[in-house]
Design a protein around this motif. Structure first.
Motif, mmCIF file in Angstrom:
data_model
loop_
_atom_site.group_PDB
_atom_site.id
_atom_site.type_symbol
_atom_site.label_atom_id
_atom_site.label_comp_id
_atom_site.label_asym_id
_atom_site.label_seq_id
_atom_site.Cartn_x
_atom_site.Cartn_y
_atom_site.Cartn_z
ATOM 1 N N SER A 182 0.844 -1.192 0.000
ATOM 2 C CA SER A 182 0.000 0.000 0.000
ATOM 3 C C SER A 182 0.878 1.240 0.000
ATOM 4 C CB SER A 182 -0.902 0.009 1.232
ATOM 5 O OG SER A 182 -0.127 0.188 2.412
ATOM 6 N N ALA A 183 0.273 2.379 -0.317
ATOM 7 C CA ALA A 183 1.019 3.637 -0.364
ATOM 8 C C ALA A 183 1.621 3.989 0.990
ATOM 9 C CB ALA A 183 0.110 4.765 -0.855
ATOM 10 N N SER A 184 0.999 3.551 2.072
ATOM 11 C CA SER A 184 1.509 3.859 3.413
ATOM 12 C C SER A 184 2.839 3.175 3.700
ATOM 13 C CB SER A 184 0.484 3.455 4.467
ATOM 14 O OG SER A 184 0.295 2.050 4.476
ATOM 15 N N GLN A 185 3.195 2.183 2.902
ATOM 16 C CA GLN A 185 4.455 1.458 3.092
ATOM 17 C C GLN A 185 5.606 2.058 2.290
ATOM 18 O OE1 GLN A 185 2.144 -2.500 2.320
ATOM 19 N NE2 GLN A 185 4.100 -3.057 3.222
ATOM 20 N N VAL A 186 5.364 3.158 1.593
ATOM 21 C CA VAL A 186 6.341 3.734 0.660
ATOM 22 C C VAL A 186 6.972 4.985 1.255
ATOM 23 C CG1 VAL A 186 6.662 4.771 -1.630
ATOM 24 C CG2 VAL A 186 5.055 2.856 -1.327
ATOM 25 N N ILE A 187 8.291 5.120 1.082
ATOM 26 C CA ILE A 187 9.006 6.368 1.363
ATOM 27 C C ILE A 187 9.734 6.776 0.090
ATOM 28 C CG2 ILE A 187 10.800 7.530 2.707
ATOM 29 C CD1 ILE A 187 10.326 5.550 4.939
ATOM 30 N N VAL A 188 9.510 7.980 -0.372
ATOM 31 C CA VAL A 188 10.197 8.505 -1.550
ATOM 32 C C VAL A 188 11.522 9.105 -1.093
ATOM 33 C CG1 VAL A 188 10.062 10.090 -3.511
ATOM 34 C CG2 VAL A 188 7.980 9.003 -2.635
ATOM 35 N N THR A 189 12.614 8.713 -1.749
ATOM 36 C CA THR A 189 13.959 9.110 -1.331
ATOM 37 C C THR A 189 14.682 9.864 -2.439
ATOM 38 O OG1 THR A 189 14.894 7.008 -2.102
ATOM 39 C CG2 THR A 189 14.127 7.106 0.197
ATOM 40 N N ASN A 190 15.768 10.506 -2.067
ATOM 41 C CA ASN A 190 16.612 11.211 -3.035
ATOM 42 C C ASN A 190 17.488 10.201 -3.774
ATOM 43 O OD1 ASN A 190 16.376 14.343 -2.648
ATOM 44 N ND2 ASN A 190 16.263 13.441 -0.609
ATOM 45 N N GLY A 191 16.873 9.494 -4.700
ATOM 46 C CA GLY A 191 17.584 8.487 -5.466
ATOM 47 C C GLY A 191 17.624 7.143 -4.757
ATOM 48 N N GLY A 192 18.008 6.124 -5.513
ATOM 49 C CA GLY A 192 18.102 4.787 -4.951
ATOM 50 C C GLY A 192 19.161 4.662 -3.876
ATOM 51 N N LYS A 193 20.247 5.441 -3.983
ATOM 52 C CA LYS A 193 21.307 5.351 -2.973
ATOM 53 C C LYS A 193 20.796 5.715 -1.591
ATOM 54 C CE LYS A 193 25.598 5.839 -5.578
ATOM 55 N NZ LYS A 193 26.820 6.636 -5.820
ATOM 56 N N GLN A 194 19.973 6.756 -1.501
ATOM 57 C CA GLN A 194 19.440 7.121 -0.203
ATOM 58 C C GLN A 194 18.532 6.016 0.324
ATOM 59 O OE1 GLN A 194 17.398 10.900 0.099
ATOM 60 N NE2 GLN A 194 17.252 10.759 2.308
ATOM 61 N N ALA A 195 17.778 5.380 -0.547
ATOM 62 C CA ALA A 195 16.929 4.272 -0.120
ATOM 63 C C ALA A 195 17.765 3.131 0.446
ATOM 64 C CB ALA A 195 16.076 3.786 -1.288
ATOM 65 N N VAL A 196 18.872 2.805 -0.220
ATOM 66 C CA VAL A 196 19.766 1.755 0.269
ATOM 67 C C VAL A 196 20.349 2.141 1.627
ATOM 68 C CG1 VAL A 196 21.986 0.619 -0.150
ATOM 69 C CG2 VAL A 196 20.335 0.852 -2.016
ATOM 70 N N TYR A 197 20.838 3.358 1.738
ATOM 71 C CA TYR A 197 21.413 3.825 2.999
ATOM 72 C C TYR A 197 20.385 3.747 4.124
ATOM 73 C CZ TYR A 197 22.850 7.032 6.650
ATOM 74 O OH TYR A 197 23.132 7.572 7.875
ATOM 75 N N GLU A 198 19.187 4.260 3.882
ATOM 76 C CA GLU A 198 18.171 4.277 4.931
ATOM 77 C C GLU A 198 17.724 2.869 5.308
ATOM 78 O OE1 GLU A 198 14.954 6.902 3.987
ATOM 79 O OE2 GLU A 198 16.221 8.682 3.974
ATOM 80 N N ALA A 199 17.682 1.974 4.346
ATOM 81 C CA ALA A 199 17.287 0.599 4.646
ATOM 82 C C ALA A 199 18.261 -0.043 5.622
ATOM 83 C CB ALA A 199 17.206 -0.218 3.357
ATOM 84 N N PHE A 200 19.556 0.068 5.337
ATOM 85 C CA PHE A 200 20.545 -0.503 6.249
ATOM 86 C C PHE A 200 20.546 0.227 7.594
ATOM 87 C CE2 PHE A 200 22.708 -2.051 2.281
ATOM 88 C CZ PHE A 200 22.544 -3.396 2.553
ATOM 89 N N ALA A 201 20.454 1.547 7.553
ATOM 90 C CA ALA A 201 20.475 2.316 8.799
ATOM 91 C C ALA A 201 19.296 1.967 9.692
ATOM 92 C CB ALA A 201 20.464 3.815 8.481
ATOM 93 N N THR A 202 18.188 1.567 9.083
ATOM 94 C CA THR A 202 16.976 1.279 9.834
ATOM 95 C C THR A 202 17.024 -0.060 10.552
ATOM 96 O OG1 THR A 202 15.616 2.652 8.383
ATOM 97 C CG2 THR A 202 14.466 0.953 9.621
ATOM 98 N N ILE A 203 17.661 -1.068 9.968
ATOM 99 C CA ILE A 203 17.575 -2.408 10.564
ATOM 100 C C ILE A 203 18.894 -2.957 11.093
ATOM 101 C CG2 ILE A 203 15.595 -2.986 9.113
ATOM 102 C CD1 ILE A 203 17.490 -4.771 7.466
ATOM 103 N N VAL A 204 20.027 -2.341 10.762
ATOM 104 C CA VAL A 204 21.332 -2.889 11.141
ATOM 105 C C VAL A 204 21.872 -2.164 12.368
ATOM 106 C CG1 VAL A 204 23.729 -3.218 10.408
ATOM 107 C CG2 VAL A 204 21.863 -3.653 8.802
ATOM 108 N N ASP A 205 22.288 -2.939 13.362
ATOM 109 C CA ASP A 205 22.939 -2.408 14.563
ATOM 110 C C ASP A 205 24.415 -2.753 14.557
ATOM 111 O OD1 ASP A 205 21.107 -0.982 16.238
ATOM 112 O OD2 ASP A 205 20.056 -2.862 16.645
ATOM 113 N N ASP A 206 25.164 -2.138 15.476
ATOM 114 C CA ASP A 206 26.584 -2.433 15.610
ATOM 115 C C ASP A 206 26.799 -3.929 15.818
ATOM 116 O OD1 ASP A 206 27.074 0.229 15.389
ATOM 117 O OD2 ASP A 206 27.527 0.570 17.504
ATOM 118 N N GLY A 207 27.683 -4.492 15.014
ATOM 119 C CA GLY A 207 28.021 -5.902 15.159
ATOM 120 C C GLY A 207 27.174 -6.841 14.327
#
Length: 408
Positions: free
Chosen positions: A103-128
């Motif tokens: 659904s549209a509620s699951q979408v975030i529009v980002t500044n290019g695919g690179k920002q989407a990749v960065y935010e995806a990892f930043a959101t779920i990955v912790d130290d280690g």
């Protein structure tokens, strides 16, 4: 306090933050920048380096942007996660092409695919945390993983496997610290495409072990020979709660400079990523968002025409490179890259130089043939070169001819 005292660096405090200081420059952009500098200096360099279509953005998309620039509602801040109309268009495309129920509620529009990749990892990955990274991989993935505090764990598949990793390989690399898997089909840099059966097997394995999947689907529309690149949550719907999809308009619609990408995920991940983006960059430029709406909802004939041109170029470059002794080039079924194994060329003399790595081989090719390519070290092990065929037919023919003369 003296000037000398003020300038003394604290022994445990580097001037540049360690995580940022450890980032390597994008190898593809570095090679492309060098090629452009040489061309500006008068050298007739042909560059196969950048993954950027040589086509103009379709006219109807440009016209939508011009109209948007004149509309005062686009001169203001809009929701950080994206214009509602664009989010709905993205959700509809994902349902149609990837087969995923979003659904549209699951979408975030980002500044290019690179920002989407960065935010995806930043959101779920912790130290280690460890992230399984099939190799060859796009050069940005390991840097984004490390920036999030994670550890990339390379899982290599060579040309003998068609550059496609297996579940057995992934299982062998899995540890109690494995948090996520990066999945990219069609692949940058190889153009390899996982079949529905292979995608299902990997998705079910990740689901069984509670491993997040970050699926980069930005080349999903660029497939050939009648194949498809099914979305991983389309073939394994139960994975949707632990998967983040990233995509964008850059490659399919020749819109690299417009900077519109997106990520799609479960509600908690999307909320967290949206909070991050609200502080990081806020909304994507509204004119670019309006252009992306036109791209996704407007005529698709330009996409077909571009794909047909890429297909023609793909067949030409594979045939040309495989005519050169020492080049072993699998035929890619997606994206716009070929990834020949050139390990047979290493350790031999070419033009008075004996390259021992593909870093050295790429430098030799640029210096002696005036052809820019990206060495395999940018994407994993040495022994390979990446060629983008997103450039004109004449340039492809001339670039390959120069290599045939160099390595005859």
């Amino acid at each position: 306090m003296s000037t000398d005292a003020q300038s003394t660096e604290h022994p445990t405090r580097p001037r540049i933050a360690r995580r940022i200081g450890a980032i390597a420059e994008s190898a593809t952009l570095k090679v492309d920048s060098k090629a452009k500098a040489l061309k500006a200096a008068g050298r007739p360099v042909i560059s196969f380096a950048a993954g950027e279509p040589d086509f103009a953005t379709p006219d109807h998309v440009v016209e939508a942007a011009v109209a948007a620039a004149r509309d005062p509602r686009n001169h203001r801040y809009t929701p950080a996660a994206g214009l509602p109309e664009l989010k709905e268009a993205i959700a509809e495309k994902t349902r149609r092409v990837a087969g995923a129920d979003v659904s549209a509620s699951q979408v975030i529009v980002t500044n290019g695919g690179k920002q989407a990749v960065y935010e995806a990892f930043a959101t779920i990955v912790d130290d280690g945390d460890e992230v399984l990274l099939p190799a060859p991989y796009w050069t940005t993935y390991p840097e984004a993983i490390r920036l999030a505090g994670g550890t990339p764990v390379e899982v290599f598949a060579g040309s003998d496997q068609g550059y496609l990793v297996t579940v057995d390989q992934l299982e062998a690399a899995r540890t109690p610290r494995t948090k996520a898997l990066l999945f990219c089909s069609p692949s940058n840099p190889t153009g390899a495409v996982y079949s529905a059966a292979q995608t299902r097997a990997i998705g079910e394995w990740a689901l069984e072990h509670g491993i997040w999947v970050i699926s980069d689907e930005i080349y999903q529309d660029l497939v050939y020979d009648g194949v498809s690149a099914p979305g991983i949550t389309g073939v394994v719907p139960a994975l949707a709660d632990t998967a983040i999809l990233v995509n964008g308009v850059a490659k399919t619609y020749a819109m690299t400079g417009w900077r519109v990408g997106w990520l799609i995920g479960p509600a908690d991940a999307v909320k967290a990523a949206s909070n991050l983006q609200s502080h990081l960059s806020s909304n994507v430029a509204n004119v670019s968002q309006r252009a992306a709406i036109a791209a996704l909802t407007g005529p698709q004939e330009p996409v077909t025409a571009m794909r047909d041109a890429f297909d023609r170029r793909r067949r030409a470059i594979v045939a040309g490179l495989n005519a050169i002794p020492g080049f072993r080039t699998p035929t890619p079924q997606g994206a716009f890259y070929v990834y020949p194994d050139v390990s047979e060329l290493l350790g031999k003399e070419w033009g008075g130089v004996v390259p021992t790595t593909t870093l050295e081989l790429a430098d030799l090719i640029l210096d002696q043939a005036e052809v820019a390519v990206v060495p395999g070290e940018a994407f994993g092990p040495s022994g390979y070169l990446r060629f983008s065929y997103a450039l004109g037919d004449d340039d492809i023919a001339e670039g390959v001819a120069r290599l045939q003369r160099l390595f005859r």
